[in-house]
Structure formats: structure tokens, C-alpha cells
Scaffold this motif. Structure first.
Motif, PDB file in Angstrom:
ATOM      1  N   ASN A   1       0.788  -1.219   0.000  1.00 30.74           N
ATOM      2  CA  ASN A   1       0.000   0.000   0.000  1.00 30.74           C
ATOM      3  C   ASN A   1       0.829   1.281   0.000  1.00 30.74           C
ATOM      4  O   ASN A   1       0.445   2.271   0.610  1.00 30.74           O
TER       5      ASN A   1
ATOM      6  N   ALA B   1       0.519   6.225  22.189  1.00 34.92           N
ATOM      7  CA  ALA B   1      -0.493   5.318  22.759  1.00 34.92           C
ATOM      8  C   ALA B   1      -1.757   5.321  21.905  1.00 34.92           C
ATOM      9  O   ALA B   1      -2.403   4.291  21.734  1.00 34.92           O
ATOM     10  N   ASP B   2      -2.096   6.470  21.381  1.00 32.44           N
ATOM     11  CA  ASP B   2      -3.323   6.575  20.583  1.00 32.44           C
ATOM     12  C   ASP B   2      -3.169   5.978  19.186  1.00 32.44           C
ATOM     13  O   ASP B   2      -4.135   5.453  18.628  1.00 32.44           O
ATOM     14  N   HIS B   3      -1.986   6.099  18.612  1.00 33.03           N
ATOM     15  CA  HIS B   3      -1.868   5.810  17.179  1.00 33.03           C
ATOM     16  C   HIS B   3      -0.797   4.784  16.800  1.00 33.03           C
ATOM     17  O   HIS B   3      -0.932   4.122  15.780  1.00 33.03           O
TER      18      HIS B   3
ATOM     19  N   PRO C   1       1.089   2.457  19.178  1.00 29.74           N
ATOM     20  CA  PRO C   1       1.549   1.941  20.480  1.00 29.74           C
ATOM     21  C   PRO C   1       2.698   0.952  20.383  1.00 29.74           C
ATOM     22  O   PRO C   1       3.368   0.712  21.382  1.00 29.74           O
TER      23      PRO C   1
ATOM     24  N   LEU D   1       5.814   2.263  21.949  1.00 29.26           N
ATOM     25  CA  LEU D   1       5.895   2.566  23.383  1.00 29.26           C
ATOM     26  C   LEU D   1       6.991   1.724  24.027  1.00 29.26           C
ATOM     27  O   LEU D   1       7.047   0.516  23.846  1.00 29.26           O
TER      28      LEU D   1
ATOM     29  N   ARG E   1      -2.522   6.592   8.032  1.00 27.24           N
ATOM     30  CA  ARG E   1      -1.446   5.658   8.360  1.00 27.24           C
ATOM     31  C   ARG E   1      -0.662   6.052   9.602  1.00 27.24           C
ATOM     32  O   ARG E   1       0.565   5.948   9.639  1.00 27.24           O
TER      33      ARG E   1
ATOM     34  N   SER F   1      -0.383   4.602  12.260  1.00 24.79           N
ATOM     35  CA  SER F   1       0.215   3.484  12.991  1.00 24.79           C
ATOM     36  C   SER F   1       1.512   2.983  12.368  1.00 24.79           C
ATOM     37  O   SER F   1       2.181   2.134  12.948  1.00 24.79           O
TER      38      SER F   1
ATOM     39  N   LEU G   1      11.676 -17.732  20.320  1.00 19.60           N
ATOM     40  CA  LEU G   1      11.453 -19.177  20.248  1.00 19.60           C
ATOM     41  C   LEU G   1      12.504 -19.860  19.376  1.00 19.60           C
ATOM     42  O   LEU G   1      12.331 -20.998  18.952  1.00 19.60           O
TER      43      LEU G   1
ATOM     44  N   ARG H   1      13.465 -19.162  16.340  1.00 20.81           N
ATOM     45  CA  ARG H   1      13.082 -19.325  14.938  1.00 20.81           C
ATOM     46  C   ARG H   1      13.627 -18.213  14.051  1.00 20.81           C
ATOM     47  O   ARG H   1      13.527 -17.032  14.405  1.00 20.81           O
TER      48      ARG H   1
ATOM     49  N   LYS I   1       7.392  -6.175  15.119  1.00 22.39           N
ATOM     50  CA  LYS I   1       5.952  -6.214  14.828  1.00 22.39           C
ATOM     51  C   LYS I   1       5.381  -7.622  14.851  1.00 22.39           C
ATOM     52  O   LYS I   1       4.235  -7.816  15.235  1.00 22.39           O
ATOM     53  N   HIS I   2       6.169  -8.595  14.422  1.00 23.27           N
ATOM     54  CA  HIS I   2       5.558  -9.891  14.126  1.00 23.27           C
ATOM     55  C   HIS I   2       6.061 -11.079  14.927  1.00 23.27           C
ATOM     56  O   HIS I   2       5.446 -12.135  14.897  1.00 23.27           O
TER      57      HIS I   2
ATOM     58  N   PHE J   1      13.410 -18.585   3.197  1.00 18.24           N
ATOM     59  CA  PHE J   1      13.465 -17.118   3.131  1.00 18.24           C
ATOM     60  C   PHE J   1      14.332 -16.570   1.994  1.00 18.24           C
ATOM     61  O   PHE J   1      14.349 -15.377   1.763  1.00 18.24           O
TER      62      PHE J   1
ATOM     63  N   GLU K   1       3.297   0.354   4.306  1.00 17.58           N
ATOM     64  CA  GLU K   1       3.630  -0.169   5.614  1.00 17.58           C
ATOM     65  C   GLU K   1       5.108  -0.487   5.762  1.00 17.58           C
ATOM     66  O   GLU K   1       5.534  -1.067   6.754  1.00 17.58           O
TER      67      GLU K   1
END
Lengths: 491, 491
Positions: free
Chosen positions: B99, B243-245, B247, B250, B277, B279, B301, B303, B321-322, B389, B463
Motif C-alpha cells: 500500500n 499510545a493513541d496511534h 503503540p 511505546l 497511516r 500506525s 522461540l 526461529r 511487529k511480528h 526465506f 507499511e
């Protein structure tokens, strides 16, 4: 630049006589609107409710009707559970987190038994029976269900208790819920104007004083002497807003009545209201708890990524947000056959193989990937352990051939036809409100005369979601917004 | 409700004589502000630039100074690369996506060689030499570097070419860049007011007509006859906005000059501007390409989760993020020793073990997890493959004992002291702008008299992020905003 309809505010001075007047004007007649309208009317206010559709209900009426309630409701007690507000809070703070709205959450948990009784007093029936098995939604009329409370790590934070309260209807119970709530609002004196879409807020100086609406192509103006309460839902049906704020939902199915177009959020932000957490979404994947618990859920690289016995929205969001697709339910014959026919929701293994090597090749995964995943899973399952993700030992059993893979893109009951993404969702972000539903501006001050609740607002949710917390916080904070809007100081 | 300072707009009629007047008022003197001020002044406008700090520079001056440019610049040619705008576009559309803003991106790529020459004409020097190795930032003064273009899947989309253009300074080159850009703006006639923080927009009807600012505690008012251009940066330094957009940031470190408080975004949204956008973030993890490429990056873990030879911001964002933390660089002795001392940035293996079983236990990973990861990696690396990968075969080599793990929390050059999270970031969301920097309202129409660029706006980014695209789009669209603001129709 765009063909978006104007949502800019209109000055009261530009309106030459309002078509309608009331004390409290509620925009949207879903669960939050019904709750707000009921309380405002019960407090003596003259209440009008605008609904874009031809009747009340909104997305709430098309939902499963689950209400996340607890802390020791009569239904919980009847089913043998001693729940407390603190245990409920501990679960939701984690499960709706990170970054759940703790102020809203605290009130919601502390007053949950009262809120439950409010539903009962409005004529919403609940059966004192528990549906024990993990499921998206029971097809029975049982009144209580688990929603992930008994899964790791949540079961280490507080005593698990089921808190999914279901109105007494088989399957989708949202219609029954909304029938009763809309009737309660009407009986309390609220008057609904259907086929009427609010388009712009009317401002009198810095104060919200009404709404300009459209009905059958005509402009209709409403003056609100006390306040406007926006309960018009989220924005999953607005592609431009999704692209701007929650692009992860682009291309996926929509959990809505088709009218969650974000118009309430837009008209309020145009008048200076602040939003928060616009990127947060709930997602449901076509993968059944009954199956993934007995088998596993894997990503496009054949990897497990979560304990499959969490609330199913959690594994769905985790998949779509964090893992490369496509996603697959992997199960063996013994597991699949042990799922009762009625719990299979039309899912059939599209891919069956005697070996995992065949299966992973058929699914386009790297050679050895699914083999390694199942080998690791089986080795630990033999000992009743899941050191990676901590699925409950009761679901752990080494998987044996033949193996099957189920593709979420088929959809439940073949509804996806293989064409969709196998996922559908809705938005959780919206207007920034206080616990009384007052909408804040970008300076952190309340916009005079403006309230909001339901998915037009950012509720208790941080970055997580649990079934029943949207109808739950929509009604709970809808009620608070309705009471606050009707207060004398708003005159 | 909160102690946020008011950012609500002020009516021009409430201001009894402005302290200062100009044609174009630029808020913020970082790279976007300097570019906007230069172009507006060069077009003949009377330009004032407000800067909250005591001098120009902002976060831009503290950055590495990379500019993502290409399509066949003189530096690329001198280094032997035939680049095209289409190849550049193909890479950025994918790497800044999903996007990405394709309209902005298309212009940015098509006019990139012109933009590069604009920097040179402003006195920004670039050496015609390539730093070949993967790195967060070369400590040399080489003018060109790779930023993930040669990694999978990007190398399958277009012919890879290095596009990280670096002003000729060893290491952090942002100060040199900003020295030249600020001087250019000043020479073109723009006048800077330092220690002056814009607080509120001044509205004349629906038109932005100036700014109310504070200087040493006093209120100072500015009238802008043509337009206000907001280039005040992102909001990583504003905890409430995070915190609003956004987080996810943080608790992590902040890549900023400490003044990216989102005030420009807030004052514009208070005046009806739309954001998008909010976030989206960029994150840098204390993990070195030189090390993870030779070894691997794993999660809590044990990985792997990405080809480690991507642009390092990509593996950093992917991790935070993931993936569940903590994150670890895993490398063997041979790999570590092969990293030139100067490229180690003070990172030392805090954990060393002869066996992976010992190492995974020491790191708190599930038994067998890291063993399985390395076994799989080695088995494929023997054949020069990475079927999960697709790391470039040149980095693939079976890892042998002894093994080491490096903890990002130590920080580069021990700067983290083990106390931080090992990650730092900044925000990419902001005001919704056209390709000419016009700020849109919630109805999709331009707010008259209001422009924005840089991290106060949502730029080309979807993103994803690549080094040099923030200084890059800040200056490119800052220039366009400055030109548009100075146009006659804004009078």
C-alpha cells in the motif's frame, strides 16, 4: 482529489429553521445507539434516533449476539462458576491488549453483573447452560460459552471462567438482542427516523448543536438541544478509510451489515474530534477451533505460530497480521472424524495425503517444512507438552497418517467458494472518548455536545479483541453516553 | 481529561494585529522545511521559517543523511550501475509496501535524478564511490550504498541497483546535509525565527491564515498571506500520541532530536485536516547486517523469520511487529571473526557455547528449538539454498561450533547498557497530502492555505520503510509544497 461526500460541519446560523428538534439526537440504531437512546429517554430526555437503514439493528443485529459479561453473573453461578470482576479484568486487560483502555475496562468489569441484569430487565433471555466445546459460535441456545479464558497464558493470570453470554437463540442471536434493545428504547420514549443518514454535524460556535441528514435524497435538519451521540459503527465498508487507516483489511471479507462506512467518525473528526487506534481490527479466519485444537494451524511456510486453543479471533488476527499466508488447518483422520458432524460447519479436507512430504508439496510449502513442524509437535505431544505455544494438554496427541489440509478460502458451508481470502474482519478504532462517552478534541478537551459509543469510538480495546466485547462495550458505554448526554448541564 | 496543550485553531478576528507577516510561513526547519522554504523563496515569496529549537536541523541533522535516489544519477553511473526510474519504482513500491502511495512514488522516481542534481546545486557533495557491504550506515564517506535492492524478493522484481546516496561525510552525514540546505534556504531569502514553537493555526473563515506561536513563554502571532507549510516532524516524542496511534513504539528508543512531538499534526487536525497511516513506524534493531547475514536472526522461540540480507529496517520491523522477543543474532566463531573489526560497532557475543543445546537453554528458548533451526539452515546451506526465506547464497554456509548469541539490548557501542529494548524507531504517519503537499480535510478537499511535508505528513510509505526515503520524500515533497504554497492562486 476524491469523490468523498463532504462531512464538513455546518454552522447553525446557516440553517434557516430546523426540520426536527430534540434533546438528545442519537446517530445510528445498532446496539450502542439503542442503549444510549434507552438511557437518555429513561432519564427524561426527548430522544430522536437516526438510522440510515429502514429499521433498527445495524451490524449488531447480524452478529452472533455474544456479550462479554462476567464477574459473577447469575448465568455464571447457575453453571457453577465463581467469577470475580478482578479475574475478568485480568483476562481482558491481557486479551484486549497490549494497551487496553484500563479506565474503561475497570468500569466495565466492576459493573458487569449490573449490565447483565440490565439486559435481562430489557427482556433479553439467557439460558443457564454452558456450551463447553471451543467454537466460533454455538448453534445451540446455550447461554454461556468459553472465549479463550482457559487458554495459555491467560489461565496463568486469573482463574478462568466462561464469560461469553448468549441470548437464548440457536446460532446467530444478534437479531433477538437488537429486537429487545430497540423495543426498550422505543418503549422508553425514543423516536426513530429510519432511512435517514446523518451527513454533517451542525455547530453553534464550538458546540455541536445538531445534524444535517439526508432522507430519500432530501436534506433534513435536526437540532439537538443537549447533545448528539454518534453510534454509527466502524468503517470496514469504506475502502478509502481502510486504505488510510487499516489497510490490513483491504481485500478481506467484511463483518458488517454493509453500512459501516465510517461516516460518523468522519463527520466528527471534521468538526475537530480526535480519533485513536484507527489501525486496530478484528479478523475471523475460516478455521474451526474444533479442528485446529485437534490438529494445528500453520502458515504458508508450514509453521505453527500460536496455541490453537486461544479465542479463535486471536489465532485469526495472529495469522493475518503476523504470518505469511496462505493458512491451513492440518488435521489427521482420527482428529477430523472425532469432530461431531454438526461442528464441522461444512469444512472438508480439500487435500489428503498419506505422508506429510506429499501434503507439503501439494500445499506449496518448502520441502521438509510441514514434516519438521509435525515431527516437533508429535515429539512433545507424546509427553503432553507444547513448549513453544502451551496448548492445553487435553488437545495434544501425536498426529498420524492419513493427514488432511483444510483451506480457509473455501469458507464455512462453502460460502467462500474458494474465491475469498478465508478471512473477514471489522474495525475497532474510532473517536476518542471518555468513560462517559464524551468525544475529545485534539487538545484533549471534550467537544461540547458530542458523545459517541460503539465502533464509531475507540472502546476498551488495545490491540486485541474477544467476541462479545464489541456488543459489550457498545451497550455499556452507549448507556453511559446516553445518560451523560441527557444531563442538565448539557442544556 | 489530559494536560495536553491546546492546539485548537484561533480565529483571525481574535488577533489584534499580527506580530509578523509573510507570504509563506514554514513551521519547522528540518529537511522538509528547508526544501519548502528554499523553493518558496526562490519563487519570489516572502518566507519565514519557525523553528522550535535554537537553530535549523531538526531530526534530519542528527540522521545518517542517506537520501534514497536513483533512476540513473551521476553517482550511480560513476559506480557502474545503469538504473532506471521504473526499476527504482518497482523496488520502492514493494519495499515501502504494501500500500505504498503510488502517485507520490511515481513522481519521486521519475524526477529522482533531477532531485539529486538539486542537492548538488545546493552544495551537497557526494563521492562517486560505492560501499559494497551490507551495513546500517557506512563509517566511510562513500557516496553510494545498498539498501536491500539486491535481496529477495526485490531482486526478482527489477534489476537491483544501489540507491542509498550519502553526502560526503564519514558516518552520520545529516549535519552536513542540513547545513547546506539551511544555508540554501537562507541565501534564497527565507528568514528563520528560532526558539519559536508554532502552537495553533490561525483561521480566516475556512482558510489557514497564519500561526500563533510561543517564544520564551511569550505569544507571537504570524500572518501568512499565502500559506502555512507544516514540516514539524513526526510524533515519536509524544507518548500520548504513540499510545493513541502507534503503540508498538511505546517503550522503545526514539530516533529523533527529542522534539518530534506531533504538534504540527495536532494543530492541523484540530483545524479539520485528515491524517492517514498513523500506525506506521520504522524500527531499527541493534542487530548488524554484517553479522546476521553471516549467521542468522532468531526470535524468542529460536526461529528464523526472514532473509537476513534485506534492508536492516525490514528485519527490525518484522521482528518487533511480528515475532515474539527477545531477538538474537546467532553466529558462529568463523562468521564473527570474519566481520572486520570496524564493522562490529562494539557488539560482542554475550553468550558463547559449544553446543546449541547449551545456547538455547541459556537464552531461555524451548529445548531443541535453536537446534532445529540451525539443523534446517545448515542442511539447506550445504546446497547453497534457503527455501524458507531465500537469503542470497553468498551468505549461506553451515554454522559450526562454537556458537555465539548477541543481545540487541546491549546497544551498538554498548550504548544500550543492557537496559533498553534493543530497538528504536520513529513514526511515518501524518497529515493526508496531495503530491503538491496540499493538506486534505476529512471530505477529501484541500484545506485552503495549508500544506505539509516530511514526517508531519504521510508520504510515499505504505507499511514499509527504506533508509533515505524520509529525507528523500521530505525534501522532494517539501520542495513541491514550497512551490505550491508560493503560487499566485494562494493570494
Amino acid at each position: 482529489m476524491t469523490d468523498r461526500t463532504s462531512v464538513e460541519p455546518v454552522a447553525a446560523s446557516e440553517i434557516d429553521g430546523f426540520d426536527h428538534e430534540c434533546d438528545v439526537l442519537v446517530v445510528g440504531f445498532g446496539c450502542a445507539g439503542a442503549a444510549a437512546a434507552y438511557e437518555a429517554a429513561a432519564a427524561g430526555a426527548d430522544v430522536l434516533v437516526l438510522e440510515r437503514a429502514s429499521g433498527p439493528g445495524g451490524s449488531s443485529a447480524q452478529s452472533g449476539g455474544e456479550l462479554y459479561l462476567g464477574g459473577g453473573t447469575e448465568i455464571q453461578k447457575a453453571c457453577g462458576f465463581d467469577d470475580t470482576p478482578d479475574a475478568m479484568y485480568a483476562y481482558l486487560e491481557a486479551a484486549l491488549g497490549p494497551n487496553a483502555d484500563t479506565a474503561k475496562l475497570r468500569l466495565y468489569c466492576d459493573e458487569s453483573t449490573e449490565h447483565f441484569e440490565w439486559f435481562r430487565a430489557r427482556g433479553v433471555p439467557f439460558n443457564p447452560t454452558l456450551y463447553e466445546s471451543p467454537v466460533w459460535m454455538p448453534m445451540t441456545d446455550d447461554g454461556l460459552m468459553w472465549l479463550g479464558e482457559n487458554s495459555w497464558p491467560y489461565n496463568t493470570l486469573a482463574e478462568p471462567a466462561p464469560r461469553g453470554h448468549r441470548p437464548a437463540a440457536p446460532g446467530f442471536a444478534g437479531a433477538l438482542l437488537m429486537e429487545r434493545l430497540a423495543a426498550a428504547a422505543t418503549e422508553a420514549g425514543a423516536v426513530a427516523h429510519a432511512d435517514t443518514q446523518a451527513a454533517n454535524l451542525v455547530m453553534d460556535g464550538g458546540r455541536v448543536a445538531g445534524v444535517v441528514a439526508r432522507k430519500y435524497g432530501q436534506t433534513v435538519t435536526y437540532r439537538a438541544r443537549k447533545a448528539v451521540v454518534i453510534t454509527s459503527g466502524g468503517f470496514v465498508d469504506n475502502e478509502e478509510m481502510l486504505a488510510d487507516h487499516a489497510p490490513i483489511l483491504l481485500g478481506h471479507g467484511k463483518v458488517s451489515d454493509g453500512l459501516d462506512d465510517g461516516s460518523g467518525i468522519r463527520m466528527a473528526t471534521a468538526a475537530g474530534a480526535a480519533v485513536r487506534r484507527m489501525s486496530v481490527v478484528e479478523i475471523a479466519l475460516t478455521a474451526l477451533p474444533a479442528m485446529v485444537n485437534r490438529g494445528m494451524l500453520v502458515d504458508g511456510l508450514g509453521r505453527r505460530f500460536i496455541n490453537e486453543d486461544v479465542y479463535p479471533g486471536h489465532y485469526s488476527v495472529h495469522a493475518v497480521k503476523h504470518q505469511p499466508g496462505p493458512y491451513w488447518t492440518i488435521i489427521d483422520e482420527e482428529g477430523f472424524e472425532s469432530v461431531p458432524e454438526g461442528d464441522r460447519w461444512g469444512l472438508r479436507p480439500a487435500h489428503v495425503a498419506e505422508t506429510l512430504a506429499e501434503l507439503e508439496q501439494e500445499l506449496g510449502m518448502p520441502a521438509g517444512s510441514l514434516e519438521a513442524t509435525v515431527e516437533t509437535y508429535n515429539r512433545h505431544a507424546e509427553k503432553g507438552e507444547d513448549p513453544y505455544f502451551h496448548k492445553d494438554p487435553k488437545w495434544l496427541r501425536p498426529l498420524k497418517p492419513p493427514f488432511a489440509a483444510i483451506d480457509p478460502r473455501a469458507g464455512f458451508f462453502d460460502a467462500g467458494g474458494g474465491k475469498g481470502t478465508g478471512a473477514a474482519g471489522f474495525t475497532l478504532g474510532g473517536l476518542h472518548t471518555t468513560v462517559d462517552g464524551a468525544v475529545l478534541n485534539n487538545s484533549g478537551a471534550a467537544v461540547p455536545g458530542l458523545y459517541a459509543a460503539g465502533r464509531a469510538s475507540s472502546g476498551m480495546h488495545g490491540e486485541g479483541y474477544i467476541s462479545g466485547t464489541s456488543l459489550g462495550d457498545g451497550t455499556f458505554f452507549g448507556r453511559r453516553a446516553g445518560r451523560a448526554a441527557a444531563r442538565k448541564e448539557n442544556e
